[in-house]
Structure formats: structure tokens, C-alpha cells
Design an enzyme around this catalytic site. Structure first.
Site, short mmCIF file in Angstrom:
data_model
loop_
_atom_site.label_atom_id
_atom_site.label_comp_id
_atom_site.label_asym_id
_atom_site.label_seq_id
_atom_site.Cartn_x
_atom_site.Cartn_y
_atom_site.Cartn_z
N CYS A 88 -36.47 -48.38 -102.55
CA CYS A 88 -37.87 -48.74 -102.26
C CYS A 88 -38.69 -48.57 -103.53
CB CYS A 88 -38.41 -47.88 -101.12
SG CYS A 88 -40.08 -48.32 -100.61
N ASP A 89 -38.92 -49.68 -104.23
CA ASP A 89 -39.61 -49.64 -105.52
C ASP A 89 -40.95 -48.90 -105.49
OD1 ASP A 89 -37.74 -51.00 -107.10
OD2 ASP A 89 -38.41 -52.93 -106.33
N PRO A 90 -41.83 -49.21 -104.51
CA PRO A 90 -43.17 -48.61 -104.58
C PRO A 90 -43.25 -47.19 -104.05
CG PRO A 90 -43.07 -50.13 -102.74
CD PRO A 90 -41.75 -50.24 -103.46
N GLN A 109 -33.32 -56.81 -111.66
CA GLN A 109 -33.07 -55.42 -111.30
C GLN A 109 -31.58 -55.23 -111.03
OE1 GLN A 109 -36.34 -55.32 -108.19
NE2 GLN A 109 -36.36 -53.21 -108.85
N ARG A 143 -29.91 -53.37 -109.00
CA ARG A 143 -29.51 -53.42 -107.59
C ARG A 143 -29.50 -54.86 -107.07
NH1 ARG A 143 -34.95 -51.89 -106.82
NH2 ARG A 143 -34.49 -49.69 -107.23
#
Length: 791
Positions: free
Chosen positions: A473-475, A349, A351
């Protein structure tokens, strides 16, 4: 005594296999990683070029990323050794599984470049040592069996390395007498004929190669276990291994050695375990590590040198021994792992890639620069950054990187600032870098300008940044998937990224008109205060349906940590709101194990927020002590001069305050995990439990907090700025700081008689507490006097 630190923390020992059953350590090189727990279970992966396994579960498993709170089960891949005493007919196993016969003495010893066990049962001592090599895809194992009694002992020793279910297409195994190895063969399953040309290059063999010829072997898992199972394999209880092979059956690697040991005598056994493409590759490994004189020992020394290349920039001596040992021995090691392996991913990713190399900027700045160049080369002309960075030719964006996120541009100036402070690599900013979708090349500075403009343009009519299907925050994937939802955190992070970029522009006198960035900061901060502030803290975002969430009226997820932290960083919070935010975090989010990411944890799906609400309460992003987010908050506290609060949280993050703390967390202080279980108010029994997952951006931020905040030894273009923020209960410390090739030995002490910091070099008081005009390769002694606390 449950645990013990050896040689100033270079090793950490655990003396029970049952008190902290998931306690673990890890080793790696550039191509592989192995995570070993104290009982002998292992998770190992290598790159070919995507992550692959060579020891498998007993059924076909998904190839996915490492999992938090890894569950272990009887047939989990592991590295074991059965010991049978032929005089008493007793059986035990080292290090503990699979027999689970409690030893008389047990020691699991996590070292920086090896992992060791020592087990004593009925005056039989077993030592096991695991090493990796600098470059090859092999595990090196050294077993030492010793008779500690005053009588001769007749033993059967069975090294057992289960391989698991390799393939439904083709799997088998047999002993190769020429190689002195059990070789397990398979073909990776595939359906499309085009994939054949990929899998034909795979290392689809797993081998266990022995230095000493075994007396017997078994290559068939079912035959090895029989009706006794792993707890008491029938092949062992019936007298010995039968030299079987697997013919489209589950393979295994088990060898037998019949030992007749005189009193106080022993036997050494060495093994190599790993993947290979074919027998010729295994033969080369045999020649390199077994036939070549001292090949095994040379590889161990080479690996030790490799690990020690991850240079620690600070060595400390403080009143906190736990902190000293962790910072001096383990923290830079974990940073080095991330920068060297890219978390064993071919498409990290964006980030993560940028933050991991923010840390690498301290350890190996040359690698960090190349990583920043690679990331910029995959930027769009528009300024947008991709969700993942392709680091291996032919790789593709996978898993979460196929989901659009909106935060990746933020990390360019944030991470680059740390690198520039450390290296003063001004030339990087003017170096020309390409784009992914154009033949155009522009300076790195212009790349970042475009990223900042993209963030400013990616806002709604209120001036808040769109979230799409996730930010950091991925989810949090359903707040803005309809194209209207916005992220309060990202709006603050954009403001902070602009603030940071302006600092870089002004520090280096770049020819950049930053007026639009200054205006953008004001617009963003005004917008979050108008639309995101709610009573005593900042909300998390506004959904597609125009609902502000993360506020007091929400029954679950009423407060989130990230917006509070970044409101401090971007200066959106004035002094009144700053005090309210800090109090809210302490009252609503702090637990004995650190700051929780949100509270109360969600207990059911909230469809306008997303799958974060479906995670178990207190796990991962749903209310755990998510250390990465806590590290942001600690860094923010240092920017606001909150030294005592920041230090208290750093101390909480490292396990081992006392024995009950260790037992609750279940982790040794040899790495920072990505989270500790949260939901302390909802589920106190499990709160504090470590995820055991050492992949985390936390470590880079904590290192930065220590260097810039706690010890205040921060780089600037002109030199090294000294501005420590020591906790009130420290009156004297020593720090060695390596900076731009020079070494500074610094003593800091407090004196209530002085009113401001005094920095002295060679009895000369420095102006502005800035060390300038130092020479590479030289050492300097610095004295720092700080005002003492009168509280």
C-alpha cells in the site's frame, strides 16, 4: 438495449452516449497507448523514452501517470468530427462531443484491435474507426460519411483534432500542402542547458495528415472557436474555415470537406494523427501509409496480428456467458498490454513489474523470463530489491519509486512460482545473474535466497517486518517512517513468500538448506498471531508509537482486507481464526461491487498512518473495491477450498450483471479497472463507480485464480494437475487449456454418485489426476467427473 456483445464477446457495443458517459476502451502498441471514451475524449501517451503527450490540455499540464476517474471537460483532448447540413443549417458532431446533439442512432463499439463509432442524425450516417499500427507512433482514423436519405445532401464535414497548449517557449502551426497535413510545432520547455541535449531529440511536432486534400483548414484554436466556442464554432457558423495558422498561439488541427452526396452514396476520409520529430518523419509516414498501395489496410491487418499474438491459454464454455466472453476475449488482452508496455513507464515499480510478468508468463513466457532476469540484475548484494526497475538505459527512479518501500522482495518467489508451474523452466533457477552493486554473479536461486534472508533480517524484536514508508500500500507512508513501525500484512506476505520458495526448492530438488526459512515461517506466524490478531480479525500494522491499528476499536479503518487474505495464504490463521476472518470480510467489507479494501473509509488525516487517510473516502486505497487486493483474497479463498465464495467475487468483479449494474459502474466489460468506488455504507450513491483505469495487477491474479482455482488446471514439474473448484450450481463445462505446447480439450461434469474426482484420458483413469507424458503440438481429450453437491 443499452449494451450488446457481438460474436461471442469479440466486440462490446454501447448504444447511448449519455447513459455511461465515461465508458471507454483502449488500444496500444509497444511505444504508445490511447484511451478513448464513448463521447470522443482521449488520453494518449507515447514513449520518448519517458511518457509524453501529443495532444494536450488547454494549459500546461504536469507529466504524470494516468489518473483514475479521469475528469473530462469541454477542452479535453479528443477526436471529433463536425457535420453541417447546408440545407437545414443544422450542426452535430461525432461521436457526440463537442456539440452534444443527441443522435438518432448511436453505437460505440469496443473491439480487441480497433474502436468504432456509428452515428446517425437526420439520415446522415457517420462511421469512425480508430486503429493503431504495430510499431509506429500514429493513430489511423477512417471516417465514412453516408447519405441514407433519398435526396441529395450538401454537407460540410470538419474533422477536428485539438492539440492544446504545447509549450510556453515556442508553439505554432500551419498547413503543409506537400504533406497534405496540418503540422503543429513546439519546443519542450526546459531551464537547465544540460537538458537541451535531451529535448533536442524529442518529437515536438503533432500532425494531422489527410489522404484527401481538404477544401479548407484552420490551424489556430482561437480562430476555429471564435465566440461560438466548441459547441458552435464561429468558423463553422460563418461559412467555413479561413486557412489560418497559429503564430505563438494555441495550435489545432481542423480540416473542411465540402461534400455533395447523392442518395445512398458516401465519402471515405482517412487521416493519420500523431507526434513527429520533423517534416521528414511526417513525409515518411505519408509515403508508408498513404502513397504505398494498400498501406493503410496493411497496417490495420498487421496491428490485428500483433494483438492476436497475446495468446489466451484457456477458452471456456460455462453457464456464465458474461464470464465466458470476458475470459475468452478480454482478460488475456489486458494481461498482454501490461507485459508489452510496462504501463508506459521506464521505471515500473518492482512489485508491478514482477506481477505484470507473472501474467506474461502465461501469455509470452520468453518475455517474462527476461523481465525476471532484469529485475534480479538490479538487486543489491544484501538481497534488497529496488523500489523500481530501470528498463531503459539512462532512466531514473521517479515519483513513488523515490519513496522507500519494504515489500519488493516478497514478489520474487510468489511470481516466479507461477512462471515455473507454467513453463517448467528449471534452468532459470541455475542461470547466473549479476547484482547492481557488485561484480559478483550468482544463480537466480541464490538471488532469491538472499531476498528471503533480507526479509527475515528486516524485522523488529517482535519478529514483525518493518514498513518504513510503505509496503504494497503505497500511501501508507507514515506508519513506520521513524524506523519502528511494522506491517502486519508484510509479515504475513514474508511468511507466504518463504512458504512459496520452500515449495520451489522441494519441487526442483534445489541444493538449498531451507531450515532457516521453515523456522522463519513459524516465527512470523506466531508473531502475527501474538501481536496482530485482535478479537475477530488481524490488524493492519503497528505504528512508530506502538499502536496496533486496523482493529475493532478504531472508528475509521477498523478492518483492512489484505491482512485477512494473506493470513489465509500463509496459514497463520488456524481453522477457528480462518472462519472468523472470512465472516469478518463478508460482514464488514463486502459490497454489491466486491470486497472493499478497508472499512469504514477514513474521512480525515490520521498522522500515524499516512496519506492513504487523506484520499477521498471510497476512492483508491481508502476503502474502494480495490480489485488487486480483492484478487489476493479470491486466490486465498481457492487455497482454502472456498469455491463458491471465490467464484461469487470473480463474478462481481466483471461489470454487467444487469443493466443497473452497468449504469452504476459506468464501464463496459472490456477490462477490469484498478478499482470500483467503495465506502458503500458511507456513500451508496457513488459506490461501484469505475475508476476506468486499466493499469492494474488484478488481471494477472484473476487469470491465476481461474487457471489454478476455478478450473484447477495447474502446472507442476511432472505435468498438468487437474483439481477444479467449480461452484455448486455448475454441472457441466468445457475448457480448452494450452499447456507447454500441447492442447487439452477438457469436459467437466458433476455426478452426485461419485465421491472423488475422476480424470479419464482415452478411457483410462489417471492416477493422482495428473496428466503426464504429453507431446508438444498434439491435442488431447480429457473427461473429468466431479462429486456433485448434496446441499
Amino acid at each position: 438495449m443499452l449494451t450488446e456483445s457481438i460474436n461471442n464477446g469479440e466486440r462490446v457495443n454501447l448504444y447511448s452516449p449519455t447513459s455511461m458517459p465515461k465508458a471507454s476502451s483502449f488500444l496500444w502498441n509497444r511505444k504508445m497507448m490511447i484511451h478513448m471514451n464513448c463521447r470522443g475524449y482521449a488520453v494518449a501517451q507515447f514513449m520518448q523514452p519517458e511518457p509524453a503527450k501529443y495532444a494536450h490540455a488547454p494549459n500546461l499540464e504536469a507529466k504524470t501517470f494516468m489518473q483514475p476517474e479521469q475528469p473530462y471537460y469541454s477542452h479535453h483532448p479528443g477526436r471529433f468530427c463536425y457535420i453541417k447540413d447546408l440545407d437545414s443549417n443544422e450542426l452535430f458532431s461525432a461521436p457526440y462531443e463537442p456539440v452534444r446533439y443527441l443522435p438518432d442512432e448511436f453505437c460505440f463499439s469496443a473491439g480487441k484491435h480497433d474502436i468504432q463509432w456509428r452515428i446517425v442524425k437526420n439520415e446522415i450516417e457517420v462511421k469512425m474507426t480508430l486503429n493503431l499500427t504495430r510499431d509506429d507512433l500514429v493513430e489511423m482514423w477512417h471516417f465514412e460519411i453516408r447519405n441514407l436519405s433519398n435526396k441529395t445532401r450538401q454537407l460540410q464535414v470538419f474533422p477536428f483534432f485539438p492539440v492544446g497548449y504545447m509549450s510556453w517557449m515556442n508553439q505554432s502551426s500551419d498547413y503543409d500542402a506537400k504533406l497534405n497535413a496540418i503540422v503543429c510545432s513546439s519546443i519542450s520547455p526546459y531551464q537547465k542547458y544540460q537538458d537541451y541535449y535531451k529535448i533536442k531529440r524529442f518529437k515536438d511536432k503533432t500532425f494531422l495528415l489527410a489522404e484527401t486534400k481538404p477544401d479548407a483548414f484552420e490551424a489556430n484554436q482561437e480562430a476555429f472557436e471564435g465566440e461560438g466556442g466548441l459547441h458552435s464554432p464561429s468558423s463553422i457558423s460563418s461559412g467555413g474555415l479561413k486557412k489560418g495558422k497559429a503564430i505563438y498561439e494555441t495550435p489545432t488541427c481542423a480540416m473542411q470537406y465540402n461534400l455533395n452526396l447523392d442518395p445512398e452514396k458516401g465519402k471515405d476520409l482517412k487521416f493519420i494523427f500523431g507526434p513527429a520529430k520533423d517534416h521528414s518523419e511526417i513525409e515518411q509516414i505519408y509515403k508508408k501509409y498513404i502513397e504505398e498501395p494498400f498501406g493503410f489496410e496493411k497496417a490495420k491487418n498487421d496491428y490485428k496480428e500483433y494483438i492476436e499474438e497475446g495468446v489466451n491459454l484457456i477458452s471456456i464454455e460455462t453457464p456464465n456467458k458474461k464470464l465466458d466472453e470476458f475470459v475468452n476475449q478480454w482478460l488475456p488482452r489486458q494481461i498482454y498490454y501490461h507485459g508489452e508496455t510496462n504501463r508506459l513507464s521506464t521505471d515500473p515499480q518492482t512489485r508491478n513489474y514482477l506481477q505484470d510478468n507473472m501474467g506474461m508468463g502465461y501469455i509470452k513466457p520468453g518475455i517474462a523470463r527476461k523481465a525476471f532476469e532484469k529485475a534480479l540484475s538490479q538487486q543489491q548484494v544484501s538481497g534488497a530489491m529496488p523500489d523500481g526497475v530501470i528498463i531503459i538505459e539512462g532512466a531514473e527512479l521517479k515519483y513513488i519509486n523515490q519513496v522507500p518501500h519494504t515489500d519488493h522482495c516478497v514478489w520474487l518467489p510468489v511470481c516466479l512460482k507461477s512462471y515455473l508451474d507454467e513453463t517448467n523452466d528449471y534452468e532459470f533457477l541455475s542461470s547466473f545473474q549479476p547484482f547492481a552493486d557488485s561484480e559478483e554473479k550468482v544463480s537466480a536461486a541464490e538471488h532469491i535466497n538472499r531476498a528471503m534472508i533480507w526479509l527475515l533480517e528486516n524485522r523488529d524484536e517482535r519478529g514483525l517486518n518493518y514498513i518504513n514508508q510503505g509496503d504494497w500500500c503505497d500511501p501508507m507512508n507514515m506508519v513506520g517512517y521513524k524506523g519502528k513501525g511494522v506491517s502486519g500484512w508484510l509479515s504475513m506476505a514474508t511468511s507466504y513468500a518463504l512458504k512459496t520458495w520452500i515449495e520451489i526448492i522441494e519441487s526442483y530438488g534445489l541444493d538449498v538448506d531451507n531450515s532457516v526459512f521453515k523456522a522463519g515461517i513459524k516465527e512470523l506466524n506466531d508473531s502475527v498471531n501474538e501481536h496482530i490478531w485482535s478479537k475477530n480479525w488481524y490488524g493492519r500494522g503497528i505504528t512508530d508509537d506502538n499502536v496496533l491499528f486496523g482493529i475493532q476499536s478504531d472508528p475509521e479503518g477498523k478492518i483492512f482486507l489484505n491482512p485477512q487474505a494473506w493470513a489465509l495464504l500463509c496459514d497463520a490463521a488456524n481453522s477457528v481464526k480462518e472462519a472468523k476472518v472470512i465472516k469478518a470480510v463478508e460482514d464488514e467489507l463486502e459490497s454489491p461491487y466486491g470486497i472493499e479494501m478497508l472499512n469504514p473509509s477514513f474521512t480525515s488525516m490520521r498522522e500515524d498512518v499516512g496519506r492513504v487517510t487523506q484520499k477521498h473516502p471510497g476512492s483508491a486505497e481508502n476503502g474502494s473495491v480495490y480489485n488487486h487486493a480483492e484478487a489476493f483474497y479470491i486466490y486465498a479463498l481457492y487455497t482454502k477450498g472456498q469455491a463458491n465464495k471465490a467464484y461469487r467475487l470473480i463474478d462481481k468483479m466483471i461489470p454487467g450483471t444487469d443493466e443497473p449494474d452497468l449504469l452504476q459502474r459506468g464501464q463496459l466489460p472490456v477490462f477490469i479497472p484498478n478499482y470500483y468506488r467503495g465506502a458503500f455504507r458511507q456513500y451508496p450513491r457513488t459506490a461501484g463507480r469505475s475508476s476506468q483505469l486499466f493499469n492494474t495487477g488484478t488481471v494477472h491474479w484473476i487469470y491465476r485464480c481461474l487457471i489454478e482455482g476455478l478450473f484447477g488446471l495447474k502446472g507442476e514439474p511432472q505435468g498438468l494437475r487437474i483439481s477444479p473448484q467449480l461452484p455448486d450450481n455448475w454441472d457441466h463445462i468445457k475448457v480448452t487449456r494450452r499447456f507447454r505446447g500441447a492442447t487439452f480439450h477438457i469436459e467437466m461434469s458433476t455426478d452426485y454418485k461419485v465421491s472423488s474426482i475422476q480424470v479419464t484420458q482415452n478411457k483410462k483413469l489417471l492416477e493422482d489426476n495428473l496428466i503426464e507424458n504429453f507431446e508438444k503440438g498434439k491435442e488431447y481429450r480429457i473427461s473429468v467427473i466431479l462429486p456433485g453437491s448434496t446441499s
